[in-house]
Design a protein around this motif. Structure first.
Motif, PDB file in Angstrom:
ATOM      1  N   PRO A  46      -8.308   1.037  -8.293  1.00 48.08           N
ATOM      2  CA  PRO A  46      -7.993  -0.045  -7.352  1.00 48.08           C
ATOM      3  C   PRO A  46      -9.155  -0.998  -7.050  1.00 48.08           C
ATOM      4  CG  PRO A  46      -8.439   1.940  -6.127  1.00 48.08           C
ATOM      5  CD  PRO A  46      -8.570   2.310  -7.580  1.00 48.08           C
ATOM      6  N   ASP A  47     -10.347  -0.763  -7.635  1.00 50.67           N
ATOM      7  CA  ASP A  47     -11.467  -1.665  -7.374  1.00 50.67           C
ATOM      8  C   ASP A  47     -11.134  -3.097  -7.785  1.00 50.67           C
ATOM      9  OD1 ASP A  47     -12.900   0.481  -6.462  1.00 50.67           O
ATOM     10  OD2 ASP A  47     -13.977   0.805  -8.344  1.00 50.67           O
ATOM     11  N   SER A  48     -10.273  -3.233  -8.809  1.00 48.81           N
ATOM     12  CA  SER A  48      -9.942  -4.561  -9.311  1.00 48.81           C
ATOM     13  C   SER A  48      -9.199  -5.409  -8.287  1.00 48.81           C
ATOM     14  CB  SER A  48      -9.099  -4.444 -10.580  1.00 48.81           C
ATOM     15  OG  SER A  48      -7.921  -3.702 -10.335  1.00 48.81           O
ATOM     16  N   LEU A  49      -8.630  -4.783  -7.260  1.00 41.83           N
ATOM     17  CA  LEU A  49      -7.947  -5.551  -6.220  1.00 41.83           C
ATOM     18  C   LEU A  49      -8.908  -6.504  -5.516  1.00 41.83           C
ATOM     19  CD1 LEU A  49      -5.741  -2.739  -4.635  1.00 41.83           C
ATOM     20  CD2 LEU A  49      -4.961  -4.590  -6.128  1.00 41.83           C
ATOM     21  N   ASP A  50     -10.187  -6.175  -5.533  1.00 38.84           N
ATOM     22  CA  ASP A  50     -11.188  -6.997  -4.860  1.00 38.84           C
ATOM     23  C   ASP A  50     -12.031  -7.818  -5.837  1.00 38.84           C
ATOM     24  OD1 ASP A  50     -10.457  -6.026  -2.302  1.00 38.84           O
ATOM     25  OD2 ASP A  50     -11.692  -4.241  -2.583  1.00 38.84           O
ATOM     26  N   GLU A 163       0.027  -4.068   0.365  1.00 42.07           N
ATOM     27  CA  GLU A 163      -0.866  -2.997   0.808  1.00 42.07           C
ATOM     28  C   GLU A 163      -0.908  -2.868   2.339  1.00 42.07           C
ATOM     29  OE1 GLU A 163      -2.591  -5.126  -1.947  1.00 42.07           O
ATOM     30  OE2 GLU A 163      -1.249  -3.775  -3.003  1.00 42.07           O
ATOM     31  N   THR A 164      -1.101  -4.009   3.034  1.00 41.91           N
ATOM     32  CA  THR A 164      -1.302  -3.936   4.472  1.00 41.91           C
ATOM     33  C   THR A 164      -0.015  -3.605   5.217  1.00 41.91           C
ATOM     34  OG1 THR A 164      -3.044  -5.606   4.218  1.00 41.91           O
ATOM     35  CG2 THR A 164      -2.319  -5.109   6.454  1.00 41.91           C
ATOM     36  N   LEU A 165       1.073  -4.296   4.863  1.00 35.89           N
ATOM     37  CA  LEU A 165       2.347  -4.024   5.534  1.00 35.89           C
ATOM     38  C   LEU A 165       3.075  -2.837   4.902  1.00 35.89           C
ATOM     39  CD1 LEU A 165       3.831  -7.589   6.213  1.00 35.89           C
ATOM     40  CD2 LEU A 165       2.784  -6.023   7.845  1.00 35.89           C
ATOM     41  N   GLY A 166       3.250  -2.863   3.574  1.00 35.10           N
ATOM     42  CA  GLY A 166       4.056  -1.841   2.919  1.00 35.10           C
ATOM     43  C   GLY A 166       3.430  -0.463   2.887  1.00 35.10           C
ATOM     44  N   VAL A 167       2.206  -0.389   2.351  1.00 40.89           N
ATOM     45  CA  VAL A 167       1.529   0.902   2.189  1.00 40.89           C
ATOM     46  C   VAL A 167       0.987   1.421   3.520  1.00 40.89           C
ATOM     47  CG1 VAL A 167      -0.360   2.100   1.015  1.00 40.89           C
ATOM     48  CG2 VAL A 167       0.950   0.366  -0.205  1.00 40.89           C
ATOM     49  N   ALA A 168       0.601   0.516   4.408  1.00 40.36           N
ATOM     50  CA  ALA A 168      -0.033   0.929   5.660  1.00 40.36           C
ATOM     51  C   ALA A 168       0.934   0.877   6.855  1.00 40.36           C
ATOM     52  CB  ALA A 168      -1.265   0.070   5.922  1.00 40.36           C
ATOM     53  N   ALA A 169       1.274  -0.312   7.322  1.00 40.86           N
ATOM     54  CA  ALA A 169       1.984  -0.447   8.600  1.00 40.86           C
ATOM     55  C   ALA A 169       3.359   0.225   8.600  1.00 40.86           C
ATOM     56  CB  ALA A 169       2.105  -1.927   8.960  1.00 40.86           C
ATOM     57  N   PHE A 170       4.238  -0.179   7.687  1.00 41.93           N
ATOM     58  CA  PHE A 170       5.599   0.370   7.698  1.00 41.93           C
ATOM     59  C   PHE A 170       5.623   1.846   7.320  1.00 41.93           C
ATOM     60  CE2 PHE A 170       6.914  -4.197   6.921  1.00 41.93           C
ATOM     61  CZ  PHE A 170       7.405  -4.375   8.203  1.00 41.93           C
ATOM     62  N   LEU A 208      -5.367  -2.628  10.040  1.00 46.06           N
ATOM     63  CA  LEU A 208      -6.257  -3.311  10.975  1.00 46.06           C
ATOM     64  C   LEU A 208      -6.785  -4.622  10.408  1.00 46.06           C
ATOM     65  CD1 LEU A 208      -8.318  -0.253  12.318  1.00 46.06           C
ATOM     66  CD2 LEU A 208      -6.533  -1.518  13.526  1.00 46.06           C
ATOM     67  N   GLU A 209      -6.724  -4.752   9.070  1.00 44.17           N
ATOM     68  CA  GLU A 209      -7.178  -5.990   8.430  1.00 44.17           C
ATOM     69  C   GLU A 209      -6.403  -7.201   8.927  1.00 44.17           C
ATOM     70  OE1 GLU A 209      -6.950  -5.510   4.255  1.00 44.17           O
ATOM     71  OE2 GLU A 209      -8.761  -4.269   4.101  1.00 44.17           O
ATOM     72  N   LEU A 210      -5.140  -6.986   9.329  1.00 42.29           N
ATOM     73  CA  LEU A 210      -4.334  -8.092   9.843  1.00 42.29           C
ATOM     74  C   LEU A 210      -4.936  -8.708  11.100  1.00 42.29           C
ATOM     75  CD1 LEU A 210      -0.712  -6.664   9.401  1.00 42.29           C
ATOM     76  CD2 LEU A 210      -1.799  -8.459   8.053  1.00 42.29           C
ATOM     77  N   PHE A 211      -5.735  -7.932  11.809  1.00 38.81           N
ATOM     78  CA  PHE A 211      -6.347  -8.398  13.051  1.00 38.81           C
ATOM     79  C   PHE A 211      -7.832  -8.699  12.879  1.00 38.81           C
ATOM     80  CE2 PHE A 211      -2.906  -5.394  13.907  1.00 38.81           C
ATOM     81  CZ  PHE A 211      -2.040  -6.200  14.644  1.00 38.81           C
ATOM     82  N   GLY A 212      -8.260  -8.782  11.620  1.00 36.97           N
ATOM     83  CA  GLY A 212      -9.652  -9.107  11.334  1.00 36.97           C
ATOM     84  C   GLY A 212     -10.613  -7.972  11.582  1.00 36.97           C
ATOM     85  N   ILE A 213     -10.101  -6.730  11.613  1.00 40.93           N
ATOM     86  CA  ILE A 213     -10.937  -5.555  11.865  1.00 40.93           C
ATOM     87  C   ILE A 213     -11.121  -4.791  10.561  1.00 40.93           C
ATOM     88  CG2 ILE A 213     -11.169  -3.394  13.160  1.00 40.93           C
ATOM     89  CD1 ILE A 213      -9.299  -4.617  15.266  1.00 40.93           C
ATOM     90  N   GLU A 214     -12.336  -4.453  10.227  1.00 46.87           N
ATOM     91  CA  GLU A 214     -12.616  -3.688   9.014  1.00 46.87           C
ATOM     92  C   GLU A 214     -12.137  -2.244   9.189  1.00 46.87           C
ATOM     93  OE1 GLU A 214     -13.863  -3.052   5.140  1.00 46.87           O
ATOM     94  OE2 GLU A 214     -13.748  -4.940   6.262  1.00 46.87           O
ATOM     95  N   PRO A 215     -11.215  -1.756   8.339  1.00 44.22           N
ATOM     96  CA  PRO A 215     -10.718  -0.392   8.485  1.00 44.22           C
ATOM     97  C   PRO A 215     -11.848   0.626   8.307  1.00 44.22           C
ATOM     98  CG  PRO A 215      -9.327  -1.656   6.999  1.00 44.22           C
ATOM     99  CD  PRO A 215     -10.566  -2.472   7.233  1.00 44.22           C
ATOM    100  N   PRO A 216     -11.832   1.703   9.107  1.00 38.33           N
ATOM    101  CA  PRO A 216     -12.880   2.722   8.973  1.00 38.33           C
ATOM    102  C   PRO A 216     -12.737   3.569   7.719  1.00 38.33           C
ATOM    103  CG  PRO A 216     -11.257   3.386  10.610  1.00 38.33           C
ATOM    104  CD  PRO A 216     -10.909   1.992  10.210  1.00 38.33           C
ATOM    105  N   ILE A 217     -11.552   3.543   7.081  1.00 36.86           N
ATOM    106  CA  ILE A 217     -11.334   4.298   5.847  1.00 36.86           C
ATOM    107  C   ILE A 217     -10.651   3.391   4.832  1.00 36.86           C
ATOM    108  CG2 ILE A 217     -11.156   6.534   7.007  1.00 36.86           C
ATOM    109  CD1 ILE A 217      -8.125   6.324   6.638  1.00 36.86           C
ATOM    110  N   SER A 218     -10.784   3.719   3.561  1.00 37.49           N
ATOM    111  CA  SER A 218     -10.170   2.912   2.516  1.00 37.49           C
ATOM    112  C   SER A 218      -8.691   3.247   2.381  1.00 37.49           C
ATOM    113  CB  SER A 218     -10.869   3.154   1.181  1.00 37.49           C
ATOM    114  OG  SER A 218     -10.592   4.467   0.722  1.00 37.49           O
ATOM    115  N   ILE A 219      -7.947   2.331   1.760  1.00 38.41           N
ATOM    116  CA  ILE A 219      -6.519   2.557   1.551  1.00 38.41           C
ATOM    117  C   ILE A 219      -6.296   3.694   0.551  1.00 38.41           C
ATOM    118  CG2 ILE A 219      -6.202   0.927  -0.371  1.00 38.41           C
ATOM    119  CD1 ILE A 219      -3.591   0.054   1.130  1.00 38.41           C
ATOM    120  N   VAL A 220      -7.261   3.927  -0.330  1.00 46.26           N
ATOM    121  CA  VAL A 220      -7.149   5.044  -1.284  1.00 46.26           C
ATOM    122  C   VAL A 220      -7.163   6.374  -0.537  1.00 46.26           C
ATOM    123  CG1 VAL A 220      -8.247   6.224  -3.213  1.00 46.26           C
ATOM    124  CG2 VAL A 220      -8.195   3.718  -3.153  1.00 46.26           C
TER     125      VAL A 220
END
Length: 246
Positions: A46-50, A163-170, A208-220
């Protein structure tokens, strides 16, 4: 009482549901490794996402067949989440009509599957077109920069949805709602509900990225947590189904 209403008929349906849910959840837990292996080898996912668009677009074009295979597998995994979500809710809740909390969980599972699918499609449609345009002979530096800016925008938009809505929030809403049903209705062991609450919070952090906050853990890391929970529930359902069959 008809044969379909008999205790033996109910037991058969429950056993079949347990076995089906066990297989589906184990498949959900393990199936992520296939796209990870394909995409990781092809484009360092997933590094390629960035990756910057100037790096990502040529890589995408060079590895197009592998990208289509990997993201195609990932799309199937993501859509399977809806089946996983519904089966888990049904087994977590008491027999009979489902309540409001169960419908919240099912709605969150459906929204998660849809959002994931939209996020994945950016790599199978728009980004492919941009990668081909980026490699066009005679393209000016200004034209190449415009394409790279468009790819950056598509990636940011698709990532927020997928990633933010599908994998995380919902997915977090689903996991927490299911865990509350487990703890309330006691159809499954208490550990399943408590670990589910932990996983639900863990999965929510990337949102938390939606609110401009750096997540303390990675999505992986958060995704790994919910995969392990899928496997644990799958093993539990399969074991109960086998015991009923015996």
């Amino acid at each position: 009482m008809t044969p379909h209403d008999s205790p033996s008929g109910d037991n058969t349906r429950t056993r079949s549901l347990l076995l089906a849910a066990g297989i589906v959840l184990l498949l959900q837990g393990f199936s992520l490794f296939a796209p990870m292996a394909v995409l990781g080898n092809a484009i360092q996912w997933p590094d390629s996402l960035d990756f910057a668009p100037s790096k990502m677009l040529p890589l995408l074009r060079d590895q197009l067949d592998a990208v289509r295979l990997g993201y195609g597998l990932y799309l199937g995994y993501s859509l399977l989440f809806l089946v996983t979500g519904v089966l888990t809710v049904r087994l977590a809740a008491r027999p009979g009509a489902l309540g409001a909390l169960a419908f919240i969980a099912i709605g969150a599972a459906a929204a998660s599957a849809l959002a994931r699918a939209i996020g994945i499609l950016r790599w199978l449609t728009g980004s492919v077109s941009l990668a081909e345009a980026h490699a066009a002979p005679g393209l000016s530096a200004e034209g190449r920069a415009a394409i790279e800016n468009m790819q950056a925008a598509i990636n940011a938009w698709g990532g927020a949805i997928g990633e933010t809505l599908g994998v995380a929030a919902f997915a977090s809403i689903w996991a927490i709602a299911v865990s509350l049903i487990i703890l309330r209705d006691r159809q499954l062991p208490t550990w399943a509900g408590l670990t589910g609450l932990f996983v639900g919070v863990l999965v929510a952090f990337p949102a938390l990225e939606l609110f401009g906050i750096e997540p303390p853990i990675s999505i992986v890391l958060s995704t790994t947590g919910i995969q392990l929970w899928f496997m644990a529930l799958g093993a539990l359902f399969l074991w109960r189904g086998i015991r009923r069959a015996a």
